[in-house]
Scaffold this motif. Structure first.
Motif, PDB file in Angstrom:
ATOM      1  N   GLY A   1       0.806  -1.226   0.000  1.00 47.50           N
ATOM      2  CA  GLY A   1       0.000   0.000   0.000  1.00 47.50           C
ATOM      3  C   GLY A   1       0.831   1.263   0.000  1.00 47.50           C
ATOM      4  N   GLY A   2       1.749   1.359  -0.943  1.00 46.76           N
ATOM      5  CA  GLY A   2       2.588   2.545  -1.065  1.00 46.76           C
ATOM      6  C   GLY A   2       3.896   2.398  -0.309  1.00 46.76           C
ATOM      7  N   GLY A   3       4.950   2.987  -0.870  1.00 49.71           N
ATOM      8  CA  GLY A   3       6.255   2.879  -0.220  1.00 49.71           C
ATOM      9  C   GLY A   3       6.989   4.206  -0.189  1.00 49.71           C
ATOM     10  N   PHE A   4       7.276   4.736  -1.364  1.00 49.39           N
ATOM     11  CA  PHE A   4       7.924   6.058  -1.521  1.00 49.39           C
ATOM     12  C   PHE A   4       9.305   6.116  -0.878  1.00 49.39           C
ATOM     13  N   GLY A   5       9.895   4.967  -0.630  1.00 49.61           N
ATOM     14  CA  GLY A   5      11.205   4.905   0.015  1.00 49.61           C
ATOM     15  C   GLY A   5      11.127   4.402   1.448  1.00 49.61           C
ATOM     16  N   ALA A   6       9.987   4.635   2.099  1.00 48.44           N
ATOM     17  CA  ALA A   6       9.845   4.233   3.505  1.00 48.44           C
ATOM     18  C   ALA A   6      10.034   2.728   3.667  1.00 48.44           C
ATOM     19  N   LYS A   7       9.637   1.980   2.643  1.00 48.64           N
ATOM     20  CA  LYS A   7       9.697   0.525   2.763  1.00 48.64           C
ATOM     21  C   LYS A   7      10.920  -0.057   2.059  1.00 48.64           C
ATOM     22  N   GLN A   8      11.906   0.838   1.825  1.00 50.04           N
ATOM     23  CA  GLN A   8      13.226   0.354   1.411  1.00 50.04           C
ATOM     24  C   GLN A   8      14.053   0.104   2.668  1.00 50.04           C
ATOM     25  N   GLU A   9      13.365  -0.127   3.737  1.00 50.65           N
ATOM     26  CA  GLU A   9      13.986  -0.186   5.045  1.00 50.65           C
ATOM     27  C   GLU A   9      13.474  -1.447   5.721  1.00 50.65           C
ATOM     28  N   VAL A  10      14.354  -2.176   6.361  1.00 50.18           N
ATOM     29  CA  VAL A  10      13.943  -3.421   7.004  1.00 50.18           C
ATOM     30  C   VAL A  10      13.735  -3.110   8.485  1.00 50.18           C
ATOM     31  N   LEU A  11      12.492  -2.801   8.834  1.00 47.94           N
ATOM     32  CA  LEU A  11      12.210  -2.268  10.168  1.00 47.94           C
ATOM     33  C   LEU A  11      11.586  -3.287  11.115  1.00 47.94           C
ATOM     34  N   LEU A  12      10.757  -4.179  10.596  1.00 46.99           N
ATOM     35  CA  LEU A  12       9.990  -5.041  11.496  1.00 46.99           C
ATOM     36  C   LEU A  12      10.228  -6.524  11.244  1.00 46.99           C
ATOM     37  N   GLU A  13      10.820  -6.840  10.103  1.00 47.77           N
ATOM     38  CA  GLU A  13      10.956  -8.242   9.718  1.00 47.77           C
ATOM     39  C   GLU A  13      11.787  -9.031  10.724  1.00 47.77           C
ATOM     40  N   ASP A  14      12.792  -8.366  11.317  1.00 51.35           N
ATOM     41  CA  ASP A  14      13.646  -9.077  12.278  1.00 51.35           C
ATOM     42  C   ASP A  14      12.856  -9.463  13.528  1.00 51.35           C
ATOM     43  N   ILE A  15      12.006  -8.545  13.990  1.00 55.28           N
ATOM     44  CA  ILE A  15      11.235  -8.825  15.209  1.00 55.28           C
ATOM     45  C   ILE A  15      10.228  -9.950  14.969  1.00 55.28           C
ATOM     46  N   ALA A  16       9.485  -9.831  13.866  1.00 58.27           N
ATOM     47  CA  ALA A  16       8.499 -10.870  13.557  1.00 58.27           C
ATOM     48  C   ALA A  16       9.202 -12.221  13.405  1.00 58.27           C
ATOM     49  N   GLY A  17      10.319 -12.199  12.692  1.00 62.37           N
ATOM     50  CA  GLY A  17      11.065 -13.440  12.456  1.00 62.37           C
ATOM     51  C   GLY A  17      11.551 -14.056  13.757  1.00 62.37           C
ATOM     52  N   TRP A  18      12.064 -13.218  14.631  1.00 67.27           N
ATOM     53  CA  TRP A  18      12.583 -13.730  15.912  1.00 67.27           C
ATOM     54  C   TRP A  18      11.460 -14.371  16.709  1.00 67.27           C
ATOM     55  N   VAL A  19      10.319 -13.706  16.786  1.00 71.21           N
ATOM     56  CA  VAL A  19       9.192 -14.244  17.565  1.00 71.21           C
ATOM     57  C   VAL A  19       8.765 -15.598  17.001  1.00 71.21           C
ATOM     58  N   THR A  20       8.656 -15.682  15.694  1.00 72.07           N
ATOM     59  CA  THR A  20       8.217 -16.929  15.074  1.00 72.07           C
ATOM     60  C   THR A  20       9.239 -18.044  15.267  1.00 72.07           C
ATOM     61  N   LEU A  21      10.526 -17.714  15.131  1.00 70.63           N
ATOM     62  CA  LEU A  21      11.554 -18.745  15.322  1.00 70.63           C
ATOM     63  C   LEU A  21      11.568 -19.227  16.769  1.00 70.63           C
ATOM     64  N   ARG A  22      11.404 -18.302  17.715  1.00 68.83           N
ATOM     65  CA  ARG A  22      11.442 -18.657  19.120  1.00 68.83           C
ATOM     66  C   ARG A  22      10.226 -19.458  19.566  1.00 68.83           C
ATOM     67  N   THR A  23       9.064 -19.079  19.060  1.00 69.01           N
ATOM     68  CA  THR A  23       7.833 -19.661  19.584  1.00 69.01           C
ATOM     69  C   THR A  23       7.222 -20.690  18.650  1.00 69.01           C
ATOM     70  N   GLY A  24       7.659 -20.703  17.406  1.00 66.09           N
ATOM     71  CA  GLY A  24       7.043 -21.570  16.415  1.00 66.09           C
ATOM     72  C   GLY A  24       5.677 -21.067  15.955  1.00 66.09           C
ATOM     73  N   ARG A  25       5.283 -19.895  16.422  1.00 72.63           N
ATOM     74  CA  ARG A  25       3.943 -19.383  16.130  1.00 72.63           C
ATOM     75  C   ARG A  25       3.988 -18.293  15.054  1.00 72.63           C
ATOM     76  N   PRO A  26       2.921 -18.155  14.299  1.00 74.39           N
ATOM     77  CA  PRO A  26       2.843 -17.000  13.400  1.00 74.39           C
ATOM     78  C   PRO A  26       2.828 -15.710  14.219  1.00 74.39           C
ATOM     79  N   ALA A  27       3.441 -14.674  13.658  1.00 76.26           N
ATOM     80  CA  ALA A  27       3.471 -13.393  14.363  1.00 76.26           C
ATOM     81  C   ALA A  27       3.017 -12.290  13.417  1.00 76.26           C
ATOM     82  N   PHE A  28       2.498 -11.220  14.014  1.00 76.62           N
ATOM     83  CA  PHE A  28       1.989 -10.113  13.218  1.00 76.62           C
ATOM     84  C   PHE A  28       2.430  -8.810  13.868  1.00 76.62           C
ATOM     85  N   VAL A  29       3.112  -7.991  13.077  1.00 73.22           N
ATOM     86  CA  VAL A  29       3.525  -6.668  13.575  1.00 73.22           C
ATOM     87  C   VAL A  29       3.048  -5.628  12.584  1.00 73.22           C
ATOM     88  N   CYS A  30       2.347  -4.636  13.083  1.00 72.42           N
ATOM     89  CA  CYS A  30       1.858  -3.570  12.214  1.00 72.42           C
ATOM     90  C   CYS A  30       2.018  -2.258  12.972  1.00 72.42           C
TER      91      CYS A  30
END
Ligand code: FES
Ligand code: FES
Lengths: 158, 779
Positions: free
Chosen positions: B256-285
C-alpha cells in the motif's frame, strides 16, 4: 462479548463484538478485509463503508452502534464478475495505483453518485476529500468518478 | 538504435489496464494484513521516552506474568549483530550502527523492547508493565549541536562500523572537485549565493509498515511483508538473526505505497525472531503514530549554493555545500547526501568548475532514510532558487537562463564520473533530452509571457508565476541488478516472474507490456508474479527509479530469448527458416504459415523434441539515463495572512517512451502532489526534547482532493536508445519540482525569497514583513 446483528452486503449476520470494538475491527475479523485501516482515527478514509447508505469511517463507529443496520463494503459492490461502473472507471482512467485507498474512495464515490448523479468537479472533490491517497494526485480519481457518473446516467436512460 | 524497437509498438505506449487492478477494485485480500490473523501472536513495540539514554535495566517480570504474554524481547535475549536497516545492495554503503534492541536509545521512539502476546490488548498491557531504568544523556537536537565542539557522542558503542567519524557524529563526508571553482567565480561577472533549510517530512504511505511471519511445514521462516526490497530484506534478516538465507522466504504481496519508507527493514527481524522462538505465526503492524515516530523520514538538510556566470549568463562555477541530518542512525546517510550533488549538478554541465562538499551528521532525532527524490529534492530547492536569483541579476528570463546552461544530447558531465552512489560514479553521455520542448510547452501552458512579473492583484491575493527544471536517473549504473524469468504455458499464456517489486507503481503491468510486446500477445496473457524470493529471480527492488529501465531491460531480454525458442519450434513445424517468421497476435506468422502460439507450446511440451519454453535474463545497467522535467506554477499569495494558494501547476516531462502513458502520468501527478505537501504544509514538529509533536494524519497535513491545484502533466515523447523500448524512469523526478517552483512563483508575486520550508502562512507573512521593513525602515 456482546453480539450485533448486521446486514452486510445484503446478508444478515450475527457477529461477536467486544465492548468498545469498532466496526472496522469486527468487519476485518470477519473477513471483510477490503475495509482498510490507515490511521484508526478518522483521518484517512481507508476504512470507508456505507452504513444505511451513507459513507462513514468504520474506525469511528462502535460495532454496537451499528446493530440492526445495513452495511455495504467494497466486497459487496460488484455483482459476480460484473464490476460496478465506478470500479470499471477506476480501472480505465488509471485511478488505482497501490489500491490501498481504492475501496474507500470508490465507496465515497458510490455514496455521492447515489445522491447526486450529475456532480460537479468540486462536489466530487468534496465527496472524496476525506479519502487520503498518497500515490495519485487525485486527478485520475476525479476523472474516473466523472466517467462513472456518465456511464450510470446513460445506463439509466437505456 | 535498433530498428526493430523503432517499429510502431502494439502493446507498449498503450494505457492498458493494471494487471492486478480487478482484484484491487474489488477489495480482494491482497495486502499483508489481509491474511487470517486468528492464530497470530500480536507484537507491540516499546519506544523510548528519551532522546538519548542508556538502558540501565529492564525488569520484564511483571509483563511476563500478564495472561496471554508469550515472549518479551529486549537487548538481553536478542542477537546483538550490528547491521543497517537500509535495504541497499551488498555491501551496503550505510554504516552498521543498528542492533535489534540496543543498550542505548538514541531518539524518542527508538526501540527499547517488544512483547508478543495472544491479543493486542495483552501486548499493550505488557508494554506498560515493563520497568525500564534509564540513565539520561545529554541529547543532540540539531545539526549545529551535532557539530559543536565537545558534542555528546551518539554512536560511542565501538562495535559499529562504516561510520566516517563517530567521535564527531559524522556519518559521511563527501568532497569532489571539478576544475577550479575559485577561478570560476573570479572570472564570473555575476555571482549569487543562497542557503536553504528543509524540514523533517514523512512518506506516509496509507498502509503503514506491516509484517506477518510463520514457519512453514519444513520449518522455514516465511515473512509476508510490505517491502520495496524483498531480496535485501531476506539478506538483512538472515544477517540480523544469524540464520541462513536458505531458511528464509520473503513474500511481497500488494503493497500500500512505499515512496522509500519501505526500502527499510524495520519489522521483519522482530516478527522473524518471535516466530523462530515460539514456532507461532506473528503479526507486527505499526500504528499511524508509530509510523510517524519510528519509521523513516526525509533527511532535513541545510544546503548552500553559490553560482557564478559570465555576462551572457553561462555558468562558470557551481558550488554546493550540504549538511544532512541523518538522525539517530545512518541508514542512507551517505548516498542521499551524495545524490544531493550527483543528481543536480550535471544538469548544468556548462559550468566547467564545480565543487560539491557535504557531511551527514547524527542527531538524537527521528531517523531519515530513502524518500522519493533521494537527496535531489533537497538539492534542487536551493539550486533552482539560486538560478532564479541569477536570472534576475543578469536581467535574463529564467527560462532563457536554463536554456543557456542545461545539458543536451551528446553531452556529459564530469560529475557523472566523479560522484556516484556514495562512491565514484560512471561516465555517461546523454542520449535523449527534450528539455527544450518541456520548457516551451510548459511556458505556453502556464501563460508565462503574459503572467510573469505582472503581480496581478485580486483583493489581498497577489499572483505570480515561477518555474524550475530538473533531472533524476534511471537506476544505479554498474550496481543495480534485475532478473526476470518467463515461461510459456500450453494455452499460449506466459508466466512472468520478476523480483522487481510492484509497490503500487504499476511495474507488474509495464513489465507485462514489455514482455507482451516482444512476444506478440496482449499484456493480459502475461501472468505476473512479483515478488517471492523462493520463486522469482533476484532484483534489487523498487528504488532509485530503476524498475522501468533496469528490470524492464531484463524482461525485454528474457522475452527475446523465449521468442527465439518459440520461433525455432515453429520453424520446424512449418518448415520455414526462422528469419521468415515473426510473432503477431498470438500467432507465429510466416509467408505461408499462421500457427497459434498455443500449438507451438503444445508441441514443445508434449510431442517432439520436448522442452519447457522458458528463459531467464539479467540486466546490470552501464548507465543511468536521466529523465528531465520542467515545472511551472502560478500561485496567489495573500499578503495579509501569508497564505499561499497554488492556482495551477504544470509539469512537462521527458521520460522516454512512456510504456503505459496513464500510469506514467499517474507517477508524475502523485510525485507532484507529494511535493506540494512537502512545500506547503508537511512538517514533523519536534518538541524541545526531540519528541514528534504531530504524529497523526490530522496534525500532519498531507494533501487531500480539495487541496490540490489544477494539475497539468504533459509527457513529451522521446526515445532513449539504451532503454527498454525507448523508456527511461518516471517515478521520482516530479517531487523535486514544487519547492523551488513555488518559491520562485512567490518571489514573482510578492518579492520575497523563502529559504525555510514548508512555506506556511507564518513563514511567508514574516518574510513579507521583513522585506517591507528593509525597504522602508522607518515605517
Ligand atoms: S482508518 Fe478509519 S479513517 Fe483512517
Ligand atoms: S492508490 Fe495508493 S493510496 Fe491511493
Amino acid at each position: 462479548m456482546a453480539s450485533v446483528e448486521l446486514t452486510i452486503n445484503s446478508v444478515r449476520r450475527t457477529l461477536d463484538a467486544a465492548p468498545g470494538e469498532t466496526l472496522l475491527e469486527v468487519l476485518r475479523r470477519e473477513g471483510y478485509t477490503g475495509v482498510k485501516r490507515g490511521c484508526g482515527s478518522g483521518d484517512c478514509g481507508a476504512c470507508t463503508v456505507l452504513l444505511d447508505g451513507r459513507a462513514v469511517n468504520a474506525c469511528l463507529v462502535l460495532a454496537a452502534k451499528a446493530n440492526g443496520k445495513e452495511i455495504l463494503t467494497i466486497e459487496g459492490l460488484a455483482s459476480g464478475d460484473a464490476l460496478h461502473p465506478i470500479q470499471e472507471a477506476f480501472l480505465d482512467e488509471g485511478a488505482v495505483q497501490c489500491g490501498y485507498c481504492t475501496p474507500g474512495m470508490i465507496l465515497s464515490a458510490y455514496d455521492l453518485l447515489s445522491r447526486n448523479p450529475t456532480p460537479s468537479e468540486g462536489e466530487i472533490r468534496q465527496a472524496i476529500s476525506g479519502n487520503l491517497c498518497r500515490c495519485t494526485g487525485y486527478v485520475k480519481q476525479v476523472r474516473a468518478i466523472q466517467a462513472a457518473a456518465e456511464r450510470m446516467r446513460s445506463a439509466r436512460h437505456e | 538504435m535498433s530498428e526493430r524497437a523503432r517499429e510502431p509498438f502494439v502493446v507498449v505506449g498503450k494505457s492498458v489496464r493494471k494487471v492486478d487492478g480487478v482484484g484491487l477494485v474489488k477489495g480482494k485480500p491482497k495486502f499483508v494484513a489481509d491474511v487470517d490473523l486468528s492464530d497470530v501472536l500480536h507484537v507491540r513495540i516499546l519506544g523510548s521516552p528519551h532522546a538519548h539514554a542508556r538502558i540501565v535495566s529492564i525488569d520484564t517480570s511483571a509483563a511476563e506474568r500478564i495472561p496471554g504474554v508469550v515472549a518479551v524481547l529486549t537487548h538481553a535475549n536478542t542477537p546483538a549483530t550490528r547491521h543497517t536497516t537500509a535495504g541497499q545492495g551488498y555491501p551496503e554503503p550505510s554504516p552498521y550502527d543498528t542492533r535489534m534492541f540496543d543498550t542505548k536509545v538514541r531518539f524518542v521512539g527508538d526501540r527499547v523492547a517488544a512483547v508478543a502476546a495472544e491479543t493486542e490488548e495483552a501486548a499493550e498491557k505488557a508494554l506498560r508493565a515493563l520497568r525500564v531504568t534509564y540513565e539520561e544523556l545529554p541529547a543532540v537536537l540539531s545539526i549545529d549541536e551535532a557539530r559543536a565542539h565537545g558534542a555528546p557522542v551518539i554512536h560511542d558503542e565501538g562495535d559499529s562500523t562504516g561510520i566516517y567519524d563517530a567521535a564527531r557524529n559524522i556519518v559521511a563526508d563527501v568532497d569532489i572537485d571539478v576544475g577550479d571553482v575559485g577561478r570560476g567565480f573570479a572570472q564570473s561577472a555575476v555571482t549569487v549565493e543562497t542557503t536553504c533549510e528543509t524540514q523533517y517530512a514523512q512518506h506516509t504511505p496509507i498502509e503503514t509498515h506491516v509484517v506477518h511471519s510463520l514457519l512453514d511445514s519444513d520449518d522455514r521462516l516465511v515473512l509476508r511483508t510490505s517491502t520495496q526490497v524483498p531480496f535485501h530484506a531476506r539478506r538483512i534478516v538472515a544477517q540480523t538473526l544469524g540464520i541462513p538465507i536458505q531458511r528464509i522466504r520473503v513474500i511481497k504481496p500488494r503493497v500500500g505505497g512505499g515512496f522509500g519508507a519501505k526500502q527499510e527493514v524495520l519489522l521483519e527481524d522482530i516478527a522473524g525472531w518471535v516466530t523462530l522462538r515460539t514456532g507461532r505465526p506473528a503479526f507486527v503492524c505499526l500504528s499511524r503514530a508509530e509510523e510517524f515516530v519510528a519509521a523513516r523520514t526525509r533527511h532535513p538538510m541545510r544546503v548552500r549554493v553559490k553560482l557564478g556566470a559570465n555576462a551572457d549568463g553561462v555558468l562558470q562555477a557551481i558550488e554546493m555545500e550540504a549538511t544532512s541530518n541523518t538522525g539517530a542512525y545512518g541508514a542512507h546517510g551517505l548516498t542521499v547526501l551524495a545524490n544531493t550533488g550527483s543528481k543536480t549538478l550535471p544538469l548544468y554541465n556548462k559550468a566547467e568548475n564545480a565543487h560539491f562538499y557535504g557531511q551527514a551528521v547524527y542527531t538524537n532525532l527521528p531517523v531519515p532514510g530513502a524518500y522519493r527524490g533521494y537527496g535531489a529534492t533537497q538539492g534542487y530547492f536551493p539550486l533552482e532558487t539560486a538560478m532564479d536569483e541569477l536570472a534576475e541579476r543578469l536581467g535574463l528570463d529564467p527560462i532563457e537562463l536554463r536554456r543557456r546552461n542545461h545539458i543536451r544530447v551528446g553531452e556529459g558531465s564530469p560529475i557523472f564520473e566523479k560522484l556516484g552512489e556514495g562512491r565514484e560514479g560512471v561516465s555517461q553521455t546523454v542520449k535523449s533530452c527534450e528539455l527544450e520542448r518541456c520548457l516551451a510547452v510548459g511556458a505556453e501552458r502556464i501563460g508565462w509571457r503574459e503572467k510573469r512579473g505582472t503581480r496581478r492583484r485580486e483583493g489581498p491575493w497577489v499572483h505570480g508565476v515561477g518555474m524550475s527544471i530538473m533531472m533524476q536517473g534511471s537506476g544505479i549504473p554498474q550496481i543495480d541488478m534485475a532478473a526476470a524469468t518467463i515461461k510459456m504455458n500450453e494455452d499460449g499464456s506466459f508466466n512472468l516472474l520478476v523480483g522487481a517489486t510492484d509497490i503500487g507503481t504499476g511495474s507488474d503491468t509495464i513489465l507485462a507490456q514489455i514482455a507482451a510486446e516482444v512476444l506478440g500477445v496482449p499484456a493480459s496473457r502475461m501472468i505476473v508474479t512479483s515478488s517471492d524470493t523462493d520463486l522469482t529471480p533476484f532484483d534489487v527492488g523498487a528504488y532509485a527509479s530503476s524498475t522501468t529501465y533496469v528490470s524492464g531491460m531484463a524482461v525485454e531480454r528474457a522475452a527475446g530469448k523465449v521468442r527465439e525458442q518459440i520461433l525455432s519450434v515453429a520453424a520446424a513445424m512449418c518448415k520455414e527458416p526462422v528469419e521468415n517468421l515473426r510473432l503477431l497476435e498470438e500467432h507465429v506468422v510466416g509467408p505461408a504459415a499462421r500457427v497459434p502460439l498455443a500449438e507451438v507450446c503444445r508441441r514443445a511440451m508434449y510431442s517432439s523434441e520436448q522442452f519447457q519454453i522458458a528463459a531467464t535474463a539479467s540486466c546490470v545497467p552501464t548507465e543511468s539515463p536521466p529523465p528531465f522535467l520542467a515545472s511551472f506554477a502560478e500561485v496567489a499569495v495573500d499578503v495579509e495572512t501569508g497564505r499561499v494558494k497554488v492556482v495551477r501547476y504544470v509539469a512537462v516531462a521527458d521520460c522516454g517512451v512512456p510504456i503505459n502513458p496513464l500510469m506514467a502520468e499517474g507517477q508524475i501527478e502523485g510525485s507532484i502532489v507529494n511535493g506540494l505537501g512537502y512545500a506547503l504544509t508537511e512538517e514533523m514538529l519536534l518538541s524541545s526534547t526531540g519528541r514528534v509533536r504531530n504524529p497523526s494524519l490530522f496534525d500532519y497535513k498531507i494533501p487531500g482532493a480539495l487541496d490540490v491545484p489544477a494539475l497539468d502533466v504533459i509527457l513529451v515523447g522521446s526515445y532513449e536508445p539504451t532503454g527498454p523500448m525507448g523508456a527511461k524512469s518516471v517515478g521520482e523526478i516530479g517531487i523535486n519540482g514544487p519547492m523551488p517552483t513555488i518559491a520562485n512563483a512567490i518571489y514573482d508575486a510578492v518579492g520575497v525569497r523563502l529559504h525555510e520550508t514548508p512555506f506556511t502562512p507564518e513563514r511567508v507573512l514574516a518574510a513579507i514583513r521583513r522585506e517591507a521593513a528593509e525597504r522602508c525602515p522607518l515605517a
